[in-house]
Scaffold this active site. Structure first.
Site, PDB file in Angstrom:
ATOM      1  N   ASN A 124       0.958  -0.879   0.262  1.00  0.00           N
ATOM      2  CA  ASN A 124      -0.300  -0.110  -0.292  1.00  0.00           C
ATOM      3  C   ASN A 124       0.935   1.014  -0.136  1.00  0.00           C
ATOM      4  O   ASN A 124       1.472   1.398   0.990  1.00  0.00           O
ATOM      5  CB  ASN A 124      -0.898   0.409   1.188  1.00  0.00           C
ATOM      6  N   THR A 125       0.720   1.838  -1.494  1.00  0.00           N
ATOM      7  CA  THR A 125       2.433   2.674  -1.622  1.00  0.00           C
ATOM      8  C   THR A 125       1.579   4.474  -0.725  1.00  0.00           C
ATOM      9  O   THR A 125       2.509   5.021  -0.746  1.00  0.00           O
ATOM     10  CB  THR A 125       1.760   3.214  -2.219  1.00  0.00           C
ATOM     11  N   CYS A 126       0.022   3.994  -0.593  1.00  0.00           N
ATOM     12  CA  CYS A 126      -0.453   5.417   0.778  1.00  0.00           C
ATOM     13  C   CYS A 126      -0.162   5.153   1.821  1.00  0.00           C
ATOM     14  O   CYS A 126       0.159   6.804   2.304  1.00  0.00           O
ATOM     15  CB  CYS A 126      -1.434   5.552   0.505  1.00  0.00           C
ATOM     16  N   ILE A 127       0.585   4.150   2.553  1.00  0.00           N
ATOM     17  CA  ILE A 127       0.723   4.705   3.784  1.00  0.00           C
ATOM     18  C   ILE A 127       2.527   3.177   3.565  1.00  0.00           C
ATOM     19  O   ILE A 127       2.647   3.009   5.183  1.00  0.00           O
ATOM     20  CB  ILE A 127      -0.267   3.475   4.900  1.00  0.00           C
ATOM     21  N   ASN A 128       3.151   3.972   2.765  1.00  0.00           N
ATOM     22  CA  ASN A 128       4.216   2.671   2.400  1.00  0.00           C
ATOM     23  C   ASN A 128       3.962   1.486   3.373  1.00  0.00           C
ATOM     24  O   ASN A 128       4.869   1.344   3.942  1.00  0.00           O
ATOM     25  CB  ASN A 128       5.358   4.157   3.235  1.00  0.00           C
TER      26      ASN A 128
END
Length: 158
Positions: A124-128
């Site tokens: 999940n690249t929004c929350i790394n």
């Protein structure tokens, strides 16, 4: 725009006052690190320090070490391995000068039995956040990591 020009002029005049501007003009390479961020090379060590590992009671130390084993394997097998992992987990192709917010983390997936396609790592690249499957064999874990990293589009980056 006009205000920006005034600030730039004042900055330049201030740099002239102590002779700093002349020194910068004479030795631009010496001053480059002060004004430009040059990212350090990505290695397994750098990534190991970057990611916060979120452990739970279900993660056995041997399986936890799978992640670090894969980090070392991809570091030595391919020069782009650490970069692929960073892009996969965060969407960034370099560590930002001020770091990540939130800090990149690793979670372990404990869903059993494994459903079709659920044995692959996800991110999940929004929350790394990198989510890794809990597998019994290192070879299986390494294979799924390599498959996921090599078959990710990477937000259209080359």
């Amino acid at each position: 725009m006009y205000l920006l020009m005034i600030y730039f002029y004042r900055f330049r005049e201030g740099m002239k006052t102590l002779g700093v501007l002349d020194a910068i003009r004479m030795h631009p390479d010496a001053f480059r690190p002060l004004f430009f961020h040059e990212p350090s090379p990505l290695t397994a060590d750098v990534l190991e320090q970057l990611f916060e590992i979120r452990l739970s009671a279900e993660v056995l130390p041997a399986r936890f070490n799978f992640f670090f084993g894969v980090l070392w394997c991809i570091s030595f097998s391919e020069q782009e391995g650490p970069l692929q992992l960073l892009v996969f987990a965060t969407g960034a192709n370099a560590i930002p000068p001020l770091g990540f917010s939130p800090q990149p983390s690793v979670d372990f997936l404990h869903e059993l039995p494994l459903r079709q396609g659920r044995h692959l790592p996800t991110a999940n690249t929004c929350i790394n956040c990198l989510r890794l499957p809990v597998l019994k064999k290192f070879e299986d874990f390494k294979e799924t990591m390599e498959f996921a990293l090599k078959n990710t589009q990477g937000f259209g980056q080359d």
